[in-house]
Design a protein around this motif. Structure first.
Motif: not given
Length: 311
Positions: A25-28, A43-49
């Motif tokens: 998970a990515v918490d921006v 997009e950053l979160q979706a593509r990194l997950r």
DNA sequence: AGTAGCACCTGATTGC
DNA sequence: TGCAATCAGGTGCTAC
């Protein structure tokens, strides 16, 4: 500030923790950290997950983590990072992770072999960023030395030249590029498209070591002088690297903004008015090309066309 | 094409 | 004392 030696220290510190880890998970925590990704933080979160980190690679001051996905294909995308002026990475075990620091711009939750890790990207001045983008083949044969990532670099890094410590740097081509144009040689050293990794601090140090005035026109620089400058650049960066690599503990990936190398070893940067370590003359300080610059007016002679003509 | 200049941003420091 | 101006840094964009 993070220049090549500092970014390399971060890369080397990060690699053993993140290689093989999957991004859960990515918490921006601040949207602008994703400003280079077209769809922003979503997009950053979706593509990194779900991506698995294949390693940690660097060119100049640019750092990236090649990503693989469940299909086991070789990395085609990367999590790219630039530290800007003040970026830092910190690694924690999930159990020991503190509440995010006020300067924490993103927190990544990683999982590897049953261990849960937290990777924080801190950046007080917010010039740094995280970016997810495709890897592209590069036509200059760049090999990052990171196994599966060889010969691929992020799209946003394709315009950046090989760095000063890259064993595959084309030295004759680099010297030719440095000796072209009307700009002062310091501005040319800072041009990341020619030879990358040199920032304001090491530019001043290399110029001091090679006894070259920062405002010498690039096109008035001899091959010998340009060559001496490149060697001075490499020497000062190797010295810094040797010291920057000394001080990290398990959970802190040193970005070395102030500590470590800084404050020792520097002969020119930040020493305006102090005596030159070579000749004792008071070091000069002035803004050149919008950057604070430091040099010895006695050791580093200003270029004079008249003197050159006489010779 | 090559170059100069500015925007981006925050916190520490300096000046009034 | 308090507030405002200045500075620092790397990169990418715009304008000449």
């Amino acid at each position: 500030m993070p220049e090549l030696p500092e970014v390399e220290t971060v890369r080397a510190g990060l690699a053993p923790f993140v290689t093989g880890a999957t991004i859960v998970a990515v918490d921006v925590r601040r949207d602008s950290v994703a400003r280079h990704t077209p769809g922003g933080s979503a997009e950053l979160q979706a593509r990194l997950r779900g991506a698995t980190i294949a390693g940690a690679v660097r060119r100049g001051k640019f750092l990236w983590l090649p990503l693989t996905f469940a299909d086991d294909a070789p990395p085609a995308e990367s999590l790219s990072a630039h530290l800007g002026m003040s970026g830092q990475f910190r690694v924690h075990t999930a159990a020991d992770a503190p509440a995010p620091h006020p300067h924490c711009r993103a927190r990544l939750h990683l999982s590897r072999a049953g261990d849960d890790l937290v990777l924080d990207f801190l950046d007080q001045r917010t010039f740094g960023y995280l970016h997810v983008e495709e890897l592209r083949p590069t036509d200059d044969g760049f090999a990052g030395g990171q196994g599966s990532a060889d010969a691929l670099i992020p799209a946003s890094v394709t315009h950046i030249g090989r760095d000063a410590l890259d064993p595959d740097l084309d030295v004759p081509a680099a010297l030719r590029a440095w000796r072209r144009g009307t700009r002062g040689i310091k501005q040319v050293l800072l041009d990341q498209t020619l030879v990358s990794g040199i920032g304001n601090i090491y530019a001043d140090e290399a110029l001091w070591r090679a006894r070259v005035h920062p405002e010498r026109p690039a096109q008035a620089t001899s091959v010998a002088t340009a060559s001496a400058l490149l060697e001075a650049t490499q020497a000062v960066m190797r010295d810094a690297l040797a010291q920057g690599g000394t001080s990290f503990d398990a959970l802190y990936v040193n970005v070395n903004g102030q500590s470590g190398y800084f404050g020792r070893g520097l002969e020119a940067y930040g020493r305006g008015g102090e005596p030159c370590g070579r000749c004792g003359n008071a070091l000069s300080r002035a803004t050149i090309g919008g950057r604070a610059s430091h040099w010895c007016g006695r050791c580093q002679r200003r270029y004079s066309p008249r003197r050159a003509a006489v010779r």
